[in-house]
Write an enzyme that holds these catalytic residues in place. Structure first.
Site, PDB file in Angstrom:
ATOM      1  N   HIS A   1       0.817  -1.226   0.000  1.00  0.00           N
ATOM      2  CA  HIS A   1       0.000   0.000   0.000  1.00  0.00           C
ATOM      3  C   HIS A   1       0.851   1.276   0.000  1.00  0.00           C
ATOM      4  O   HIS A   1       0.696   2.117  -0.905  1.00  0.00           O
ATOM      5  CB  HIS A   1      -0.967  -0.021   1.182  1.00  0.00           C
ATOM      6  CG  HIS A   1      -1.722   1.257   1.371  1.00  0.00           C
ATOM      7  ND1 HIS A   1      -2.613   1.740   0.436  1.00  0.00           N
ATOM      8  CD2 HIS A   1      -1.698   2.172   2.388  1.00  0.00           C
ATOM      9  CE1 HIS A   1      -3.112   2.892   0.869  1.00  0.00           C
ATOM     10  NE2 HIS A   1      -2.574   3.174   2.048  1.00  0.00           N
TER      11      HIS A   1
ATOM     12  N   HIS B   1       3.410   7.209   5.543  1.00  0.00           N
ATOM     13  CA  HIS B   1       2.171   7.877   5.967  1.00  0.00           C
ATOM     14  C   HIS B   1       1.341   7.113   6.999  1.00  0.00           C
ATOM     15  O   HIS B   1       0.525   7.698   7.703  1.00  0.00           O
ATOM     16  CB  HIS B   1       1.311   8.240   4.747  1.00  0.00           C
ATOM     17  CG  HIS B   1       0.555   7.105   4.136  1.00  0.00           C
ATOM     18  ND1 HIS B   1       1.114   6.258   3.208  1.00  0.00           N
ATOM     19  CD2 HIS B   1      -0.715   6.670   4.314  1.00  0.00           C
ATOM     20  CE1 HIS B   1       0.223   5.361   2.840  1.00  0.00           C
ATOM     21  NE2 HIS B   1      -0.895   5.592   3.497  1.00  0.00           N
TER      22      HIS B   1
ATOM     23  N   GLU C   1       0.458   5.941  12.855  1.00  0.00           N
ATOM     24  CA  GLU C   1      -0.882   5.496  13.233  1.00  0.00           C
ATOM     25  C   GLU C   1      -0.910   3.997  13.565  1.00  0.00           C
ATOM     26  O   GLU C   1      -1.621   3.568  14.471  1.00  0.00           O
ATOM     27  CB  GLU C   1      -1.842   5.784  12.070  1.00  0.00           C
ATOM     28  CG  GLU C   1      -3.300   5.610  12.412  1.00  0.00           C
ATOM     29  CD  GLU C   1      -4.181   5.940  11.219  1.00  0.00           C
ATOM     30  OE1 GLU C   1      -5.196   5.261  11.049  1.00  0.00           O
ATOM     31  OE2 GLU C   1      -3.828   6.862  10.454  1.00  0.00           O
ATOM     32  N   ASP C   2      -0.129   3.200  12.830  1.00  0.00           N
ATOM     33  CA  ASP C   2      -0.234   1.737  12.934  1.00  0.00           C
ATOM     34  C   ASP C   2       0.854   1.065  13.760  1.00  0.00           C
ATOM     35  O   ASP C   2       0.784  -0.133  14.006  1.00  0.00           O
ATOM     36  CB  ASP C   2      -0.221   1.114  11.527  1.00  0.00           C
ATOM     37  CG  ASP C   2      -1.452   1.502  10.721  1.00  0.00           C
ATOM     38  OD1 ASP C   2      -2.449   1.912  11.343  1.00  0.00           O
ATOM     39  OD2 ASP C   2      -1.413   1.404   9.483  1.00  0.00           O
TER      40      ASP C   2
ATOM     41  N   ASP D   1      -3.460   8.215  -1.405  1.00  0.00           N
ATOM     42  CA  ASP D   1      -3.814   7.164  -0.446  1.00  0.00           C
ATOM     43  C   ASP D   1      -5.246   6.696  -0.680  1.00  0.00           C
ATOM     44  O   ASP D   1      -5.544   5.500  -0.738  1.00  0.00           O
ATOM     45  CB  ASP D   1      -3.641   7.727   0.970  1.00  0.00           C
ATOM     46  CG  ASP D   1      -4.113   6.774   2.051  1.00  0.00           C
ATOM     47  OD1 ASP D   1      -3.741   5.589   2.007  1.00  0.00           O
ATOM     48  OD2 ASP D   1      -4.855   7.209   2.952  1.00  0.00           O
TER      49      ASP D   1
ATOM     50  N   ASP E   1     -23.220  13.490 -26.626  1.00  0.00           N
ATOM     51  CA  ASP E   1     -21.874  13.986 -26.288  1.00  0.00           C
ATOM     52  C   ASP E   1     -21.190  13.019 -25.312  1.00  0.00           C
ATOM     53  O   ASP E   1     -20.817  13.374 -24.205  1.00  0.00           O
ATOM     54  CB  ASP E   1     -21.935  15.401 -25.709  1.00  0.00           C
ATOM     55  CG  ASP E   1     -22.850  15.493 -24.487  1.00  0.00           C
ATOM     56  OD1 ASP E   1     -23.693  14.602 -24.310  1.00  0.00           O
ATOM     57  OD2 ASP E   1     -22.701  16.449 -23.708  1.00  0.00           O
TER      58      ASP E   1
END
Length: 754
Positions: free
Chosen positions: A69, A94, A98-99, A160, A280
């Protein structure tokens, strides 16, 4: 050293996975090569190694290593947006704060304050605020706080989100709906505002793929089947134009691509027409080559010369000329658009621009950096927009949801061009009034505005401005903002300034309202708790507590209304006695799904199953029936409500309160009639009502609750309420009604009355 690393990671990644990781990393370096200088390569390698180690034990829902990812996000940043080494480092890192156990301080020590600040903007906040507020809205506001310092925060977040949407297939259905609706609600409009056309289009298409899969497949298949004919048409259409362009010594190339699936679907829905009736479906783009970006006058002259060649060959529609070269859009978009009639009788949209303009149109803000040295005015519209974002963020006491709605309102709007009395051009949001314009000039002028002089004539402050208007603002010292002004202003700046001015005056009403509610709760013996206030706020449909207090203090809501609230709440409590959902079950989807699993050993709500222990109601705003794609939503006051994914309210529910969404499906045991509303239109004739009734009652034996028909100038529109068993039953009815002579359109209403 390399051997040690290889041996270390072999316990976490297979040989094939290591090969894929290596390939993706090399792709990033290859694409970034033109931007790399100094110790950039070293920093990228360090970020890659750190991310590999931080995510080594993590896997995505698909089973793939999580490291795929951040690598893909970094590749999107460099390849599809055109960002450089700093953004690659941030993309690779990134998710680590957080993880994992790594902190922002660790990032700053290794990579510097700039990278740490961007990572901070990309890191979600802890969900430790009131249940009534939205985690998504709070996270978005936090991310935007960094935007005014460094736009790369948003660009990396869009990369992301794009990769998350591309890999959404492996997610659970309720997660797909939440992420898809959040994407269409905020991220696609944001990509539009930043000029990232390709990313915006793909995000919209992927939203449709997961929210309306059948519609998506149908349009995609039709576009694919007509591809060869489309290419042949473009070749014939361009043949005479190409000859003339070459004769004029203009170097060019052609891009001919169909409109993206979401925009076609939108047109089908809004115009209530069929795919075959849309002419169109594609635009032809003429890109002019080898024109120096520094020579802006030469760029304009070349585009207008190409325009004259096109319109000499094909007759243009004078109402469809759009000149975004003389006055670019606020996201920096520059192009000439015209619609011409082909020799085969089909209208064709032709877009004319230079390579620089095309680069900016495709890749937006990031592409501006490339040309900024050539013309500093290129960034001006986007810089103005970022200043508007900064002003919006300054209103810190707004609730997160109010901020999100105000901000979103300024993303997808078009602009109008108006002039001051001295002839200065101002670009403001379409739909802006004289008062919006006054606030755009200066807050004090807006606050004292009493009228406008438009092209020499007096107009009220609520008058909506149009392209080319020249406006003079008239003021008086005694004028002051009123609550009524909020009804007709549309710009975030005007709303924020009016609200600021009203706050002092409103403080008295808020205090009075709080006292009124406290007294009434005491009289009715209702506990004055945070939960009660949340329920009151939801019951009276107010955004926050201050608005609730204000409406009571101002007398817009009478104290006796709380008595009605109490009786309705007690009725609902009695109805839900058989289930006991703890307070924490309201906070996260995980704990809520645990409660479901306890009730029946399943991870979803079964609709129509008499043995289902969780109570629910079918939402009246969209009246779901068996066969509809649905989700369950846990409300504050009314338990679980089941909505269609296409419900008009689903976007806000899934975007703002995704933690309350649960999976739901219809039980195969269901054998019950459900009410739906059908809308029809066509040519009025004698006996058409009887034919409609015959199909409904005699042929299909369907019960009809109501029929309302209006006629005008030989045409009719009708609305029928009927009871059907499921979507197959409904589809059969719609097909039968569509075959009746004179009926042009039959469709189920997205929003239905009870």
């Amino acid at each position: 050293m390399k051997e040690k690393k290889k041996e270390y990671f072999s316990q976490y990644y297979s040989e094939d996975e290591r090969r894929v990781i290596k390939s993706k990393y090399r792709d990033i370096l290859k694409r970034a090569e033109p931007f790399i200088q100094g110790d950039d390569l070293k920093q990228i390698r360090k970020a890659f190694d750190l991310s590999m180690d931080a995510h080594k034990e993590m896997r995505r829902k698909s089973g793939e290593p999580y490291i795929y990812h951040p690598l893909e996000v970094a590749l999107i940043c460099v390849e599809e947006i055109g960002l450089g080494p700093t953004s690659i480092v941030c993309a690779l890192l990134h998710d680590v704060v957080e993880d994992t156990d790594l902190t922002l301080e660790d990032i700053e020590a290794d990579f510097g304050s700039k990278v740490a600040r961007i990572i901070d903007g990309l890191t979600k906040i802890a969900e430790n605020f009131e249940q009534s507020q939205s985690a998504q809205a709070e996270n978005f506001r936090k991310m935007l706080l960094t935007l005014s310092e460094d736009v790369r925060v948003i660009l990396i977040k869009l990369a992301d989100r794009l990769h998350n949407m591309r890999t959404l297939e492996s997610m659970a259905r309720n997660s797909q709906l939440k992420i898809a609706h959040e994407t269409i609600y905020i991220y696609a409009p944001l990509a539009h505002r930043l000029g990232l056309y390709q990313i915006k289009s793909e995000l919209e298409d992927l939203y449709l793929k997961y929210n309306e899969p059948e519609a998506y497949k149908s349009i995609a298949n039709k576009l694919k089947s007509r591809k060869k004919k489309r290419e042949e048409f473009i070749e014939k259409f361009m043949e005479p134009i190409a000859k003339r362009l070459k004769a004029a010594d203009i170097d060019f190339y052609i891009k001919g691509r169909p409109k993206h699936i979401y925009s076609i679907w939108n047109k089908l829905r809004k115009q209530n027409t069929t795919f075959e009736n849309i002419y169109d479906l594609f635009a032809i783009r003429i890109i002019l080559k080898n024109i120096s970006p520094e020579a802006t006058d030469r760029e304009k002259a070349a585009c207008w010369l190409a325009y004259s060649i096109v319109t000499d060959e094909y007759k243009p529609n004078p109402d469809r000329l759009k000149d975004w070269i003389s006055t670019p859009r606020s996201n920096g978009y520059e192009s000439l658009h015209t619609t011409v009639m082909s020799h085969t009788g089909v209208w064709v949209e032709v877009q004319i621009r230079t390579e620089r303009m095309d680069d900016v149109a495709e890749r937006g803000y990031a592409a501006h950096w490339k040309y900024k040295g050539a013309d500093t005015s290129l960034n001006k519209p986007l810089d103005q927009w970022i200043n508007q974002v900064r002003e919006t963020l300054e209103a810190k006491d707004n609730s997160a949801m109010e901020f999100l709605e105000d901000f979103r309102g300024n993303l997808y709007n078009e602009e109008v061009f108006v002039f001051t009395p001295k002839g200065d051009l101002k670009v403001i949001r379409k739909g802006s009034t004289v008062l919006d314009f006054a606030y755009e000039i200066h807050t004090e002028i807006g606050s004292k505005c009493t009228a406008g002089k438009l092209n020499g004539h007096l107009v009220p402050i609520s008058h909506v401005l149009e392209n080319g208007d020249q406006v003079e603002i008239l003021t008086t010292k005694t004028q002051k903002p009123s609550e009524d002004w909020l009804r007709f202003v549309v710009t975030t700046k005007a709303k924020a300034r009016i609200k600021d001015a009203l706050k002092e005056e409103n403080k008295t009403y808020v205090a009075d309202g709080k006292e009124i509610i406290n007294k009434k709760l005491k009289i009715l013996n209702i506990e004055n708790s945070l939960e009660t206030l949340n329920q009151l706020r939801a019951y009276f449909n107010k955004k926050d507590y201050n608005e609730l207090y204000y409406f009571f203090g101002k007398g817009y809501i009478q104290p006796d209304e709380i008595r009605k609230f109490k009786s309705e709440r007690e009725a609902l409590e009695n109805k839900r006695k058989k289930i006991a959902l703890k307070e924490e079950d309201y906070k996260t989807a995980k704990s809520f799904e645990k409660a479901i699993r306890k009730s029946k050993g399943q991870d979803h709500l079964l609709i129509g199953d008499d043995l289902q222990e969780l109570d629910y109601t079918l939402s009246k705003c969209c009246n779901p029936i068996p066969g509809d794609d649905v989700f369950g939503f846990l409300t504050v006051n009314e338990g679980i409500k089941v909505h269609r994914t296409s419900c008009p309210n689903s976007q806000q529910l899934l975007t703002s309160y995704g933690n309350r969404v649960i999976k739901a499906q219809w039980s195969s045991q269901v054998e019950k009639a459900y009410q739906v509303s059908i809308e029809m239109s066509g040519v009025d004739r004698m006996g058409i009502i009887q034919d409609i009734s015959t199909v409904i009652s005699e042929e299909l034996h369907i019960n009809m609750r109501g029929l309302n028909v209006e006629t005008d100038g030989g045409f009719f529109t009708g609305n029928i309420k009927v009871f059907v068993f499921d979507t197959k039953h409904l589809d059969k009815l719609i097909r039968k009604l569509g075959k009746i002579s004179g009926i042009n359109s039959v469709k189920r209403l997205r929003s239905e009355a009870a």
